[in-house]
Design a protein around this motif. Sequence first.
Motif, PDB file in Angstrom:
ATOM      1  N   UNK A 189      56.710  21.294  39.042  1.00 12.71           N
ATOM      2  CA  UNK A 189      55.766  21.876  39.989  1.00 12.71           C
ATOM      3  C   UNK A 189      56.333  23.230  40.414  1.00 12.71           C
ATOM      4  N   UNK A 190      55.465  24.215  40.603  1.00  7.61           N
ATOM      5  CA  UNK A 190      55.913  25.596  40.811  1.00  7.61           C
ATOM      6  C   UNK A 190      55.540  26.119  42.194  1.00  7.61           C
ATOM      7  N   UNK A 191      56.516  26.734  42.837  1.00 10.03           N
ATOM      8  CA  UNK A 191      56.287  27.467  44.081  1.00 10.03           C
ATOM      9  C   UNK A 191      56.794  28.891  43.885  1.00 10.03           C
ATOM     10  N   UNK A 192      55.940  29.862  44.162  1.00  9.87           N
ATOM     11  CA  UNK A 192      56.366  31.267  44.198  1.00  9.87           C
ATOM     12  C   UNK A 192      56.565  31.616  45.658  1.00  9.87           C
ATOM     13  N   UNK A 193      57.826  31.724  46.069  1.00 10.35           N
ATOM     14  CA  UNK A 193      58.120  32.041  47.461  1.00 10.35           C
ATOM     15  C   UNK A 193      57.977  33.543  47.678  1.00 10.35           C
ATOM     16  N   UNK A 194      57.154  33.924  48.642  1.00  8.07           N
ATOM     17  CA  UNK A 194      57.004  35.337  48.982  1.00  8.07           C
ATOM     18  C   UNK A 194      57.418  35.546  50.431  1.00  8.07           C
ATOM     19  N   UNK A 195      57.679  36.772  50.774  1.00  9.06           N
ATOM     20  CA  UNK A 195      58.013  37.089  52.156  1.00  9.06           C
ATOM     21  C   UNK A 195      56.765  36.903  53.016  1.00  9.06           C
TER      22      UNK A 195
END
Length: 422
Positions: A83-89
């Motif tokens: 499962x993918x999470x793209x962490x952004x500010x």
Amino acid sequence: MRLEPGRWLILADDLTGAADCAIAFARRGLEAMVAWHDAAGGAGARPGALAIDADSRRLPPTAAAARHATLLRPHLSGGARPALIKKIDSTLRGQPAAELAGSLALLRDAGQPRLALVAPAFPATGRTTENGCVRLWGVPLEATPLWARDHSYNSADLLAVLGSAGLKAWTLPLGQMRGGAAALAEALRAAQAGGLDAVVCDATEAADLEALARASLPLADSVLWVGSGGIAAALAAALPETPAASPALPRRHGGALVVVGSVAEASRAAAEALAATGAPRFTLPAALLRAGEAHPRWAVLRQEIAAALGAGRDTLVEIAADPAAELNRGAALAEALAMLLAPAVGGMGGLFATGGETACALLRRLGVHGIRLLDEVEPGVPLGLTLGALHLPVMTKAGAFGDGTTILRSLERLRQRTGTAS
């Protein structure tokens, strides 16, 4: 291809963000670790949650996108995928749109298209999303000092931000977010069927993110979550809890080194509160760090900091706030600070670092290649144990998170965990 149960991959643009997200899964009993972008391949067995610090916040858009694609590519092969999470500010610093666009293109090319669920809200730290726009403690992000000091886009309107990278998106307003799990899941499937790249998810309360997590988890093999620690916490909370023993932290006898490299008001206020307790305080001008060992005060400062830590005193080291300093020199200053502090490690009982660049530069200098995450001392402040030659308790905090007593509370929790509380 199938989703690999219990395995999560988090790609973040800095260290504190990577830790913010991964700690949520550690709290549910999954083994969670943070690895540096150039050492992630050597992390050994895959943990339940692997967060990779891409260290891309100061890169230009094309380079930032390429780095994220390079980090994602090895995880797309084989019979199962995470499962993918793209962490952004959460305040849109860096290049989140370009990074997301590059990752979505790579997924499409690999035959694994995913819909991006863009939910940067983190209500516990004052970040919310309303009508597709980011707000900080109820104020439009564009009207805050954070935006004035550092921003990448013309506005905090997420549809416009995504559109700048050629991404097609629409907004799920609060009414739809709160319309029930079935209706929300149907809205997400409609977005997929409509050929959108992303949907922007409004959220002003943790319950909004929790509803999104419950509705979207069944779609995990066809979506990519994009956000901050708020959505990571909601997703982790929706998973079954796995009992796991947390390893004891080593008892070290030196003082804790508190490094403040962020110019954010919250971090400076917390530093002032620590200094008010009588903790030794060393404020380092940027000119001293740029001069390095050639500066006449360099060797003396090294000795004084090491002596304070060796005497068991929690010690504050900060880069002097300089509004006129160029932000793109932050990495160089952080590296110089790491060089100055490295010899003090022998007398260090723990490390509290605020500001991702500062924390990463110092840990690298100490021979650390990752962090195993153990606990969260308060929202946005994870506690872990360093991986590599040095086994050191470490806490990281994003610069703008917390309040005036965050550092004091975190140090007390560290003392409780290591059995050194007075």
